[in-house]
Design an enzyme around this catalytic site. Structure first.
Site, PDB file in Angstrom:
ATOM      1  N   ASP A  57      25.001  31.038  19.816  1.00  0.00           N
ATOM      2  CA  ASP A  57      23.959  31.379  19.947  1.00  0.00           C
ATOM      3  C   ASP A  57      23.733  31.175  21.184  1.00  0.00           C
ATOM      4  OD1 ASP A  57      21.100  32.302  19.123  1.00  0.00           O
ATOM      5  OD2 ASP A  57      20.838  30.252  19.034  1.00  0.00           O
ATOM      6  N   ASP A  59      20.052  30.612  23.181  1.00  0.00           N
ATOM      7  CA  ASP A  59      18.925  29.732  22.639  1.00  0.00           C
ATOM      8  C   ASP A  59      18.865  28.474  22.196  1.00  0.00           C
ATOM      9  OD1 ASP A  59      16.115  30.979  24.804  1.00  0.00           O
ATOM     10  OD2 ASP A  59      17.211  32.240  23.740  1.00  0.00           O
ATOM     11  N   ASP A 250      21.254  26.676  16.584  1.00  0.00           N
ATOM     12  CA  ASP A 250      20.332  26.145  16.095  1.00  0.00           C
ATOM     13  C   ASP A 250      19.250  26.512  15.270  1.00  0.00           C
ATOM     14  OD1 ASP A 250      19.534  27.348  18.086  1.00  0.00           O
ATOM     15  OD2 ASP A 250      17.671  25.739  18.418  1.00  0.00           O
TER      16      ASP A 250
END
Length: 309
Positions: A57, A59, A250
């Site tokens: 991922d 961000d 996240d």
């Protein structure tokens, strides 16, 4: 909408629990999702005889979560770590961001980029060991017919959000993100009302929610888990027992990929979080700096296994 919209903090939430209960919960969660750094040898052992494929991922994983999404820059150290990993393992960035934007953030040509939650996938822009045909074209676009609709919704939201201080709208090509991280909490309900009022006119679109962001996406059955499966198939690893996918993320949207790996009984999900939360990931890392450390250790381990080549 209640589950998908910004919610107000209520009295009696986890922050008001006794400290000892918090410590017990933290310990229990860490026991279930141990640090990928502390368990690195176990992960390395699991990869013997298999090809590691990395999914990352952006961000909150490669870059910190920041107030201005247009300034979510990754550090040079992180860029070097990702570059090192991509040298030895097929590597993909899987993000809710527009593919072109995240490519400008990462600035590495030897990767696969899956933007808009995997609805817009493009291969490496240079020849690699796993991209022998030097295919620079688009590998997959799941929702081209939705592009005009997404553009209309984005423009409507930009107009609506002008009266909400701190709100921003990001057109990610195949989805629209409404960021409310900088919005006063008393106005979160206004953000939700604006989004639902516009979305009511578009039954073919749906809402999902991330970290202080509401996302409007096509109703098609496609997510980061589907993108992971598509990329594994594109790399020739469909139904292969000789591959070890590792996915690091996240956000709740990354859970779709964690679930795919858990259901397959293949590879590992690694959630990036400082606080306990429900997840299908196997391991955890606390923040992007630990992600960078994990990636560097993976490169060092691979170099040692190759005799320093």
């Amino acid at each position: 909408m209640r589950a998908s919209s910004p919610t107000r903090t209520r009295p009696g939430n986890i922050s008001s629990l006794p400290e000892s209960d918090e410590e017990d919960e933290d310990s229990s969660w860490i026991a279930q999702h141990p640090s990928a750094l502390k368990m690195f040898e176990e992960i390395a052992e699991s990869s013997k005889g298999k090809r590691i494929v990395m999914f990352l991922d952006y961000d909150g994983t490669l870059s910190p979560i920041v107030e201005d999404p247009d300034r979510a820059y990754m550090t040079e150290e992180m860029r070097d770590a990702v570059k090192g990993v991509a040298r030895y393992f097929p590597t993909a960035i899987v993000t809710g961001r527009c593919q072109d934007k995240v490519r400008r953030f990462v600035k590495l040509s030897g990767l696969y980029y899956a933007g808009s939650h995997g609805m817009d996938i493009k291969g490496p822009s240079k020849k690699t060991k796993d991209n022998k045909n030097n295919n620079k074209g688009v590998l997959f676009q799941a929702a081209n017919e939705f592009l005009p609709m997404i553009d209309q919704v984005s423009k409507s939201l930009v107009e609506k959000m002008k009266d909400v201080v701190g709100a921003s709208v990001e057109n990610n090509k195949f989805c629209v993100s409404v960021h409310y991280r900088c919005v006063d909490q008393k106005d979160w309900g206004v953000v939700a009302e604006h989004v639902t009022s516009i979305l009511s006119e578009y039954p073919k679109l749906r809402l999902t929610q991330g970290r202080k962001v509401i996302e409007i996406r096509p109703t098609i059955k496609w997510d980061k888990g589907k993108a992971l499966e598509f990329l594994l198939e594109s790399l020739g690893f469909a139904d292969s027992n000789n591959v070890l996918p590792i996915y690091i993320g996240d956000d709740r949207t990354d859970e779709d990929a964690f679930k795919v790996l858990r259901e397959k009984g293949q590879g590992f999900g690694i959630v990036v979080s400082k606080v306990p939360k429900e997840t299908s990931a196997t391991y955890s890392l606390q923040e992007p700096s630990e992600v960078g450390e994990f990636l560097r250790r993976l490169v060092e381990w691979k170099q040692m296994s190759l005799g320093g080549r």
